[in-house]
Design a protein around this motif. Structure first.
Motif, PDB file in Angstrom:
ATOM      1  N   VAL A  44       0.893  -1.029  -0.283  1.00 37.61           N
ATOM      2  CA  VAL A  44      -0.131   0.060  -0.007  1.00 37.61           C
ATOM      3  C   VAL A  44       0.786   1.278  -0.071  1.00 37.61           C
ATOM      4  CG1 VAL A  44      -2.017   1.126   1.412  1.00 37.61           C
ATOM      5  CG2 VAL A  44      -1.622  -1.163   1.265  1.00 37.61           C
ATOM      6  N   ILE A  45       1.781   1.107   0.353  1.00 39.69           N
ATOM      7  CA  ILE A  45       2.929   2.410   1.074  1.00 39.69           C
ATOM      8  C   ILE A  45       3.823   2.544  -0.612  1.00 39.69           C
ATOM      9  CG2 ILE A  45       4.655   3.316   2.045  1.00 39.69           C
ATOM     10  CD1 ILE A  45       3.485   2.228   4.778  1.00 39.69           C
ATOM     11  N   GLY A  46       4.629   1.647  -1.061  1.00 36.46           N
ATOM     12  CA  GLY A  46       4.885   1.615  -2.091  1.00 36.46           C
ATOM     13  C   GLY A  46       6.828   1.986  -1.841  1.00 36.46           C
ATOM     14  N   LYS A  47       7.512   2.011  -3.000  1.00 33.48           N
ATOM     15  CA  LYS A  47       9.116   2.231  -3.066  1.00 33.48           C
ATOM     16  C   LYS A  47       8.412   3.742  -2.327  1.00 33.48           C
ATOM     17  CE  LYS A  47      11.230  -1.421  -5.176  1.00 33.48           C
ATOM     18  NZ  LYS A  47      11.676  -1.968  -6.178  1.00 33.48           N
ATOM     19  N   GLN A  48       9.217   4.092  -1.732  1.00 41.92           N
ATOM     20  CA  GLN A  48       9.315   6.079  -1.409  1.00 41.92           C
ATOM     21  C   GLN A  48       8.113   6.719  -0.889  1.00 41.92           C
ATOM     22  OE1 GLN A  48      12.768   7.343  -4.135  1.00 41.92           O
ATOM     23  NE2 GLN A  48      13.712   5.985  -2.699  1.00 41.92           N
ATOM     24  N   GLY A  49       7.068   5.644  -1.145  1.00 43.17           N
ATOM     25  CA  GLY A  49       6.092   5.951  -0.775  1.00 43.17           C
ATOM     26  C   GLY A  49       5.113   6.759  -2.242  1.00 43.17           C
ATOM     27  N   ARG A  50       5.613   5.682  -3.105  1.00 44.45           N
ATOM     28  CA  ARG A  50       4.748   6.489  -4.688  1.00 44.45           C
ATOM     29  C   ARG A  50       3.317   6.192  -4.346  1.00 44.45           C
ATOM     30  NH1 ARG A  50       9.915   4.362  -8.089  1.00 44.45           N
ATOM     31  NH2 ARG A  50      11.858   7.202  -7.464  1.00 44.45           N
ATOM     32  N   ILE A  51       2.951   4.726  -3.992  1.00 42.38           N
ATOM     33  CA  ILE A  51       1.903   4.511  -4.424  1.00 42.38           C
ATOM     34  C   ILE A  51       0.551   5.035  -3.491  1.00 42.38           C
ATOM     35  CG2 ILE A  51       0.423   2.277  -3.788  1.00 42.38           C
ATOM     36  CD1 ILE A  51       2.559   0.464  -5.109  1.00 42.38           C
ATOM     37  N   ALA A  52       1.591   5.112  -1.963  1.00 38.58           N
ATOM     38  CA  ALA A  52       0.983   6.294  -0.522  1.00 38.58           C
ATOM     39  C   ALA A  52       0.351   7.110  -1.984  1.00 38.58           C
ATOM     40  CB  ALA A  52       1.216   5.991   0.655  1.00 38.58           C
ATOM     41  N   LYS A  53       1.453   8.033  -2.767  1.00 35.00           N
ATOM     42  CA  LYS A  53       1.389   9.749  -2.827  1.00 35.00           C
ATOM     43  C   LYS A  53       0.178   9.876  -3.652  1.00 35.00           C
ATOM     44  CE  LYS A  53       3.266  13.772  -4.876  1.00 35.00           C
ATOM     45  NZ  LYS A  53       5.089  13.802  -5.266  1.00 35.00           N
ATOM     46  N   ALA A  54       0.337   7.786  -5.422  1.00 35.95           N
ATOM     47  CA  ALA A  54      -0.780   8.545  -5.878  1.00 35.95           C
ATOM     48  C   ALA A  54      -2.265   7.599  -4.830  1.00 35.95           C
ATOM     49  CB  ALA A  54      -0.743   7.390  -6.591  1.00 35.95           C
ATOM     50  N   ILE A  55      -2.735   6.787  -3.883  1.00 36.24           N
ATOM     51  CA  ILE A  55      -3.563   6.763  -3.362  1.00 36.24           C
ATOM     52  C   ILE A  55      -3.991   8.493  -3.270  1.00 36.24           C
ATOM     53  CG2 ILE A  55      -4.613   5.917  -1.648  1.00 36.24           C
ATOM     54  CD1 ILE A  55      -3.039   3.205  -2.027  1.00 36.24           C
ATOM     55  N   ARG A  56      -3.360   9.323  -2.121  1.00 36.51           N
ATOM     56  CA  ARG A  56      -4.299  10.533  -1.806  1.00 36.51           C
ATOM     57  C   ARG A  56      -4.206  11.308  -3.444  1.00 36.51           C
ATOM     58  NH1 ARG A  56       0.263   9.085   1.867  1.00 36.51           N
ATOM     59  NH2 ARG A  56      -0.411   9.187   3.936  1.00 36.51           N
ATOM     60  N   THR A  57      -3.510  11.237  -4.172  1.00 34.96           N
ATOM     61  CA  THR A  57      -3.541  11.955  -4.830  1.00 34.96           C
ATOM     62  C   THR A  57      -5.453  11.874  -5.662  1.00 34.96           C
ATOM     63  OG1 THR A  57      -1.596  12.180  -5.898  1.00 34.96           O
ATOM     64  CG2 THR A  57      -3.100  13.086  -7.221  1.00 34.96           C
ATOM     65  N   VAL A  58      -5.761  10.360  -6.166  1.00 36.33           N
ATOM     66  CA  VAL A  58      -6.673  10.103  -6.277  1.00 36.33           C
ATOM     67  C   VAL A  58      -7.721  10.719  -5.381  1.00 36.33           C
ATOM     68  CG1 VAL A  58      -8.467   8.193  -6.860  1.00 36.33           C
ATOM     69  CG2 VAL A  58      -6.084   8.101  -7.839  1.00 36.33           C
ATOM     70  N   VAL A  59      -8.127  10.487  -4.239  1.00 33.10           N
ATOM     71  CA  VAL A  59      -8.855  11.045  -3.382  1.00 33.10           C
ATOM     72  C   VAL A  59      -8.872  12.376  -3.344  1.00 33.10           C
ATOM     73  CG1 VAL A  59      -8.976  10.453  -1.305  1.00 33.10           C
ATOM     74  CG2 VAL A  59      -8.323   8.856  -1.764  1.00 33.10           C
ATOM     75  N   SER A  60      -8.102  12.915  -3.255  1.00 32.06           N
ATOM     76  CA  SER A  60      -8.415  14.480  -3.581  1.00 32.06           C
ATOM     77  C   SER A  60      -8.543  14.905  -4.856  1.00 32.06           C
ATOM     78  CB  SER A  60      -7.062  15.243  -3.150  1.00 32.06           C
ATOM     79  OG  SER A  60      -5.927  15.129  -4.294  1.00 32.06           O
ATOM     80  N   ALA A  61      -8.649  14.320  -6.161  1.00 33.04           N
ATOM     81  CA  ALA A  61      -9.082  14.830  -7.174  1.00 33.04           C
ATOM     82  C   ALA A  61     -10.259  14.558  -6.884  1.00 33.04           C
ATOM     83  CB  ALA A  61      -8.329  13.989  -8.428  1.00 33.04           C
ATOM     84  N   ALA A  62     -10.939  12.843  -6.115  1.00 35.75           N
ATOM     85  CA  ALA A  62     -12.258  12.339  -6.608  1.00 35.75           C
ATOM     86  C   ALA A  62     -13.086  13.652  -5.282  1.00 35.75           C
ATOM     87  CB  ALA A  62     -12.651  11.744  -6.172  1.00 35.75           C
ATOM     88  N   ALA A  63     -12.899  13.834  -4.250  1.00 33.84           N
ATOM     89  CA  ALA A  63     -13.095  14.709  -3.579  1.00 33.84           C
ATOM     90  C   ALA A  63     -14.069  16.336  -4.388  1.00 33.84           C
ATOM     91  CB  ALA A  63     -11.705  15.023  -2.273  1.00 33.84           C
TER      92      ALA A  63
END
Length: 75
Positions: A44-63
């Motif tokens: 879920v976190i990914g290498k250097q937090g890349r996947i976590a950052k992508a998840i946060r981006t998708v959620v904020s875009a949908a918000a």
């Protein structure tokens, strides 16, 4: 938004039954706490937090549709 985050997380992990998302309303924004199993935390976190950052981006875009601010915390 909770359902979106839960769907994304369950599709990435090996144990989808261990995925839980809780909402905490703070007035003008909402905090979504994502909890996964111990073995799936790295996925879920990914290498250097890349996947976590992508998840946060998708959620904020949908918000943007709801005109509300959402924050994702991985517990």
């Amino acid at each position: 938004m909770k359902e979106l985050l839960e769907f994304i997380a369950k599709s990435m992990v090996e144990n989808p039954a261990a995925v839980t998302v809780t909402e905490k309303d703070t007035g003008h924004s909402t905090v979504l706490e994502l909890t996964v199993g111990e073995g799936d935390m790295g996925k879920v976190i990914g290498k250097q937090g890349r996947i976590a950052k992508a998840i946060r981006t998708v959620v904020s875009a949908a918000a943007v549709r709801e005109n509300r601010k959402y924050y994702v915390e991985i517990v």
